[in-house]
Scaffold this active site. Structure first.
Site, PDB file in Angstrom:
ATOM      1  N   GLY A  38      42.120 -53.828  17.767  1.00 28.77           N
ATOM      2  CA  GLY A  38      42.555 -54.755  16.613  1.00 28.77           C
ATOM      3  C   GLY A  38      43.827 -55.222  16.151  1.00 28.77           C
ATOM      4  O   GLY A  38      44.958 -54.328  16.861  1.00 28.77           O
ATOM      5  N   CYS A  39      44.344 -55.894  15.513  1.00 33.29           N
ATOM      6  CA  CYS A  39      45.607 -56.384  15.277  1.00 33.29           C
ATOM      7  C   CYS A  39      46.501 -55.283  14.580  1.00 33.29           C
ATOM      8  O   CYS A  39      47.612 -55.019  14.986  1.00 33.29           O
ATOM      9  CB  CYS A  39      45.810 -57.587  14.613  1.00 33.29           C
ATOM     10  SG  CYS A  39      44.752 -57.814  13.183  1.00 33.29           S
TER      11      CYS A  39
END
Lengths: 353, 353, 353, 353
Positions: free
Chosen positions: C155-156
Site C-alpha cells: 500500500g502507499c
C-alpha cells in the site's frame, strides 16, 4: 468604555497591505460599531486602498497614509499588521494618548524578554509594556483582557494548539502526560504572508506538500510558554509545521497520552463543557472530523476529540489562519475590550464550497 | 554533423536556474546522445545543481559555474535560458568557435530589429547574426533549420497559435479571413517564470483567473510576423492572454472566419494531412477536445478543429508551456541540427492524472 | 528466467482504467523489455485505451478487452490494478499456467487471513497462495522476491512508513521505543482512486485539508504486521491519514523516541548506510527536507532524518503515491522477478515545477 | 408587499443540497428580513442541514424535509435549487397559494417553448406560467420584475455576457456589429454542480484547463434570446465555455467589433453611465482588469472595457458563479420583489486572498 455607546470607535491600522491587514479591512469595513480612520503603509502611501485590494471597492474610501502622517494618536485602537518589532516601537506613545494597541505580530506574545530576543533576534523595545500586556487568546484569558491596554494577538499555530489542549490542562486537573505532546500542524500558503519569497510562488508551492522549520519555529516557545502558564508545569512539546497547497486554512493534529488514572473519562464531554459558551469554538459531535473549508472566511475554530484507544487521545483542530488565526481574533479582542458583543462583525458563515 | 556519430555532444546551458533551465536539465540528463558540460548561473555559482533542484538528485553531478568561468566555447551547443538580451551579447563569440546557439528568450525571434527594439526596449546587439538566425518552429521551418548556427526558440503562446493556424495559411491557399483572427490564450503560472513578483505568489494566483497584457503583449508581434511570413499577407490578430491557476499548461482558443469559397472544405482532413508526419503534433479525432493535462510533461501539442457553423472555425490547441512551449522545443531543434532523430530524448508520456 | 533474455515479456493488466492502471501503462509503454498484450476492463471493453487516456495517444495501440476475453494465461506476468478481491479469485489459474501475478490491491498484503477478513470484509479465496506470496517491498524483501509467483504490492502509506522506519528496526538492533511510534500521513487526492465519491470532487477537496480514517484505516494492520516481521516484536503504532489538495504525492511525518542507550548514535549515518545501494531511496543530506513535487512522476522515495533533541527523532518521507506507492513499485517487482536491472523503465526524473 | 414590513418573510428552498442550495443558505441565514421555513431534499430528508454542511453549524437549526412533507404553500417565496424540470411541475400550485417562485434552473429562462424543449429535451409543463414569468436579470429587467410571480433566475454564463454587452445594445443605439460577437468564457469547477461525474473529480480537473460544449451549450440560446430582446435584432454569437481549476469564479472575455460610425465614442463612459446606480455592477477604471478572486463570495460583477484599436472592443467580466451567477442573484430578485433594499443580505466583501 462608555464612549463606545455614543459613537463608533475610531480604528487605525498600521501596515494595511499584507494579508492580515487586508483581512482586518474585510472584517472592519462591515463592522457596525467601527470607523476606520487611518491606514498606514510606507510603500503604498497615497494609493487608494481599493486600488490595491479591489475586493474593497465600494466598501472603503480611504488612502494609505505614510507612517509619519497618519495620526494614530486620535484613534481609539490601533492594530499593528506589521512585521515583528514595529508595534513595540510605537506602543508607549499610543497608550500614553489613551489608545489601545492590538499587535498581530509577536512583540507582545512572549512574556519572557530573553526568550523573545533569542527567537526574534531583536532587543525588546519596551519590556515594561510587555509586562502589562496580555496574550489575546480570548477563550483562555477573557477576564484578564477586559481592561488591558496592549494585546499580543496569538500566532496562528498557537491558537489551534492552545485551544485544542486547554480542556486537558486547565483547572485543577491535568489529564495528559505533559512530556508526550506532539503537534503536527499544517498551514495554507497565506500563512507565509505576502513577502516575495521563492518558496511562496505558485509554481513552487502548488501541487506540493512539505515540512519546514523542523529544527525550530518561533511559534514553539509561544505555545510552550502558554501551555506552561495554563498548567503551571513544565511542558515537552514536539511541533512540526507543514505547508499545504491551499490559500487559507490551518489544521493541527495533536497527539496526547492520557494519564492512567483518567482513562475512564469522557473527553468528548470535557471539551463540550469547556467550550459550551464559546461562540467561536465548535466541538464537533463524536465521529465528525473538521475540515478547513468549513471554517474558510469565518472566525470559527472546529475541534474534534478522538479516543484512539485506552491511552491515546488525538485532537483535530481546524481554523482559517487569517481569521481566527489572525485578523478575526484581533477584532474579537477589540470587541471584548470596548465592551461590544464579542461576536459583532464576526458572524460570517464560512464559504463552502 | 558526423561528429555526433562518434561521441555524445557537449551541451552548455546559460542561466540554468529558471523554469526553462531546469526543464532543459530534466530532459537532457536522460538524453542518450548528450553530455551536459557547463551550466552557468551568476547567483548560484558553486552550488550543486541538485541542491537547488532535488528532482535531479542521482541524475546530475555538476555545479553551477559563474558566467565568467564556464567555458562555453568548448561546447557543441549552448542553450540560453536567460532573460532577453543575454544570448545576443554572446552569440558572436560562440558561433565563431563553431558552437551552435539556441536562445529560449526573444533575441532571435523577431527578424525586424525595429520591432524588437520597440517591444523589448533594448538595442539589438547583433543584427547581422539575427539576419542569419532562424525561427525554431520545427514543424514550419524544418528545412531552414538544418544548417543554421543560431536558433530563436519560439515563445510559448506563438507556438500554439502558429501551429494552430498554419494549415489554414500555408501553401498556396489561405482559407480564412486574415482580418478576423482572435486568439484567446490561457497559460499556467509557470509561464511567468521564477521571478519574484507579487502576482506570481500562490496566495495571489491560486483559485483565481484573470486576463493580463490586454493592451499589448510581446508575443503579439512575434505571432503576427510569423503569420505574415507564412501567408505572405498582412494579418490582423487580436490576442488576449490569461492566467490559469495551474503550474504548467497552455491552451489557446483560436477563432477564425472561413472565406466563403472554402465553406465546403473538410478542415479536419486539412489538419490531419498537414501534420500526419509530425510526431509532436496530434490532431485529435473530430469531436474530441484537448486538455492541458494530457500533454503535461510531454513535447506533444494537441489540436482540435471545430466547425461551429458555415462560417466559423474554432481551433483548440493545448501544450505544456515548459516543454513544447520552451525546453522541449529547444531540444527538438538541437536534435534536428545535429542530425539526430527528432524525437530522441523527447518521448515522454504525459503525466495523467 | 532466461526467457526474458530472448524476447520481450508479455504483460497483462487487469483493470486498466483506474489511476494505478493508467500509471502502469504510462511506465510500461516505454519499458524496453516489455510488450503489453492484454488490458481488461469490463466497463470500457472495446474502447481504445488512448481514447480513455489521451496522454497515451501514439504510445499504445490496444483496446480494453472484457475480462472474459482477454487471454491472460498467455502472459508472462499479470498486474491487477483492481479493487480488493479480484486478484485472489484468478491467481490460482494464472500461476498454474506459469504466469506471475503482481497484485496492486490488498489481497496478498496481509499474511494473517483473519486480519485480512476483519479489515476487508470478504473471505480470502486462496489462503494457500497467500502463504506462498511475498510482500513486494523490494528494499526490505529483495531476496525473498526473486523466485516468487505472487507479489502483494505494498500500500502507499505502508511504503512510506516502512521505508522510513526500517533502518531503526532491522538487523540486531532496535533503536526506538516500539510503543511510541506515530505516523502522521498526508496523501494527494488521487490516492482515493477514480471512484465517483462526493468527497473526491474538485469543489469538495480543493483548497481544503482534512483527516480521515482516524478511528481505523486498512493500512494500519498492514504497517504493523510488516513492522512486527522486521523487528520480531510487538508494535504500537498511531497512524492518522489526511488528504492534501494535490493530485499526486504522499508525505509522512514519523515521530519516534530513541531508546536511552542509543542517544549517541548518528542516525543520519544509519540511514545513509542502510540505503546506500538503493537506487530509489534517497536519504537527503542533513538539514534538507523532502517535498512531494521533487518526486512527482518518479519512483524515488526521499527520506530526511531529523534529530529534534536528545530523545526525539522525526523521519520525513515523500513519494509519488501512484509511482513508488503503487505502479512504479509494481514494475520494480516485475524487473526483479524477471532478472532485469531493477531500475529499467523507471529512471524518470521528477517533474518540477 | 406590505406584509414584509410587519414580519420576516418565510422562505422555502427545494433541493437544498447542491451548491446553489448551500449558497442560498449561506446568504439567507444572515439575511435580517428572512426566516428559512422549509428545505427539502429527497435524498437527505431527516438529516440536519448543518450535518451535511458544517459551515452552517450554529447558523441554522433545521432538517431537510422530504419533498412530500415540506409545506411549501405556507411560504412567501420558494427557491428551486433543483435540476431542470422540477420548478415548472410545482409552480402552478405555489402561485395559486400566493407563493412567489424563483427558479435557479432553466425552466423559466427561455420564453420560446420550442427552443426550451429542443435544448432541455423535456416538454415544458406550464407554458402559460412561462409566459407570465420574467427573466431575473435585475439590472436589465428591474421594472418588469417588481410584480412578477415567477422568476427565471439567469444562468451563470448569461449573466456575465448579458451585463457585459448590455450597454452596447440597449436604448436606441447599437454600437457593435451584431454578427461578430464572440464570448470566450471560463468557469470554476463548481459550475458543474455536485453531481458525481468523473470529469468533476479533483484528480481529473485540478492542474488542468479544457474547453467543453464547443458544439453547443444550453446557455447559448439563453444568451442569444436575451440579446435579441435587448437589441430587437437578430444576433450571431460564438460562445465557447471552458473549465478552470478553481472552485468558484467565472470570467468572460467578450470580443466585439465597433460599428464604423461609433469609433469616436468613449466606451468607458458609456459603461460607467449605464451602471452608475447599480450596486452590484462595478465598472473598473480604465486600465484595470478584473479577476475572479476579487469577487469571490460576493454578489459583485466586475467589468472592464478595453479599446484594443479603432475597431475592436474587448469586454472582460468577472463574477462568482455561485453568487451573482446563481444564489446571490436569486436573493437580489427576492429583495426586489418584496420591496426590500436590493442589497440587503448581499453586502459581503469578497474574500481575498
Amino acid at each position: 468604555m462608555n464612549k463606545s455607546l455614543l459613537r463608533k470607535i475610531k480604528v487605525g491600522i498600521v501596515g494595511g497591505t499584507g494579508y492580515t491587514g487586508v483581512e482586518l479591512l474585510r472584517i472592519l469595513v462591515r463592522h457596525p460599531l467601527v470607523e476606520i480612520s487611518v491606514i498606514t503603509s510606507r510603500k503604498e502611501s497615497g494609493i487608494a486602498v481599493d486600488q490595491l485590494y479591489p475586493n474593497l471597492r465600494k466598501h472603503i474610501n480611504l488612502k494609505f497614509s505614510s507612517p509619519e502622517d497618519g495620526d494614530l494618536t486620535k484613534c481609539d485602537v490601533v492594530f499593528f499588521a506589521t512585521p515583528h518589532g514595529v508595534a513595540m516601537s510605537q506602543a508607549y506613545n499610543l497608550i500614553n494618548h489613551g489608545v489601545k494597541v492590538i499587535d498581530l505580530a509577536a512583540d507582545f506574545r512572549l512574556k519572557n524578554v530573553d526568550v523573545f530576543e533569542e527567537w526574534y533576534k531583536i532587543p525588546h523595545a519596551c519590556p515594561e509594556i510587555l509586562a502589562m500586556s496580555e496574550y489575546g487568546l480570548v477563550e483562555i484569558n477573557r477576564s484578564k483582557l477586559l481592561n488591558v491596554n496592549v494585546v499580543g494577538n496569538p500566532g496562528c499555530y498557537p491558537t489551534t494548539v492552545l485551544l485544542g489542549l486547554a480542556p486537558l490542562l486547565q483547572s485543577e486537573q491535568i489529564f495528559i502526560d505533559l512530556n508526550r505532546i506532539i503537534a503536527d500542524c499544517k498551514s495554507g500558503i497565506s500563512g507565509a504572508g505576502k513577502k516575495l519569497e521563492s518558496s511562496s510562488l505558485f509554481a513552487e508551492s502548488a501541487d506540493n506538500f512539505r515540512a519546514y522549520g523542523v529544527s525550530g519555529h518561533r511559534h514553539h516557545p509561544e505555545i510552550v510558554s502558554q501551555l506552561e502558564i495554563m498548567s503551571g508545569k513544565k511542558i515537552n512539546l514536539i511541533f512540526v509545521p507543514h505547508l499545504v497547497p491551499m490559500i487559507r486554512g490551518m489544521f493541527s493534529t495533536i497527539y496526547t497520552k492520557i494519564l492512567p488514572k483518567y482513562r475512564d473519562i469522557d473527553f468528548q464531554k470535557i471539551f463540550e463543557d469547556r467550550y459550551k459558551d464559546e461562540y467561536f469554538v465548535d466541538v464537533m459531535p463524536s465521529g465528525n472530523f473538521p475540515d478547513t473549508r468549513s471554517v474558510r472566511g469565518s472566525n470559527t475554530i472546529r475541534i474534534s476529540v478522538n479516543r484512539i484507544n485506552d491511552e491515546d487521545l488525538v485532537i483535530l483542530v481546524a481554523q482559517d489562519n487569517l481569521v481566527k488565526g489572525a485578523a478575526g481574533q484581533a477584532v474579537q479582542n477589540m470587541n471584548l475590550i470596548f465592551g461590544f458583543s464579542e461576536v459583532i462583525g464576526l458572524e460570517h458563515v464560512a464559504i463552502l464550497p
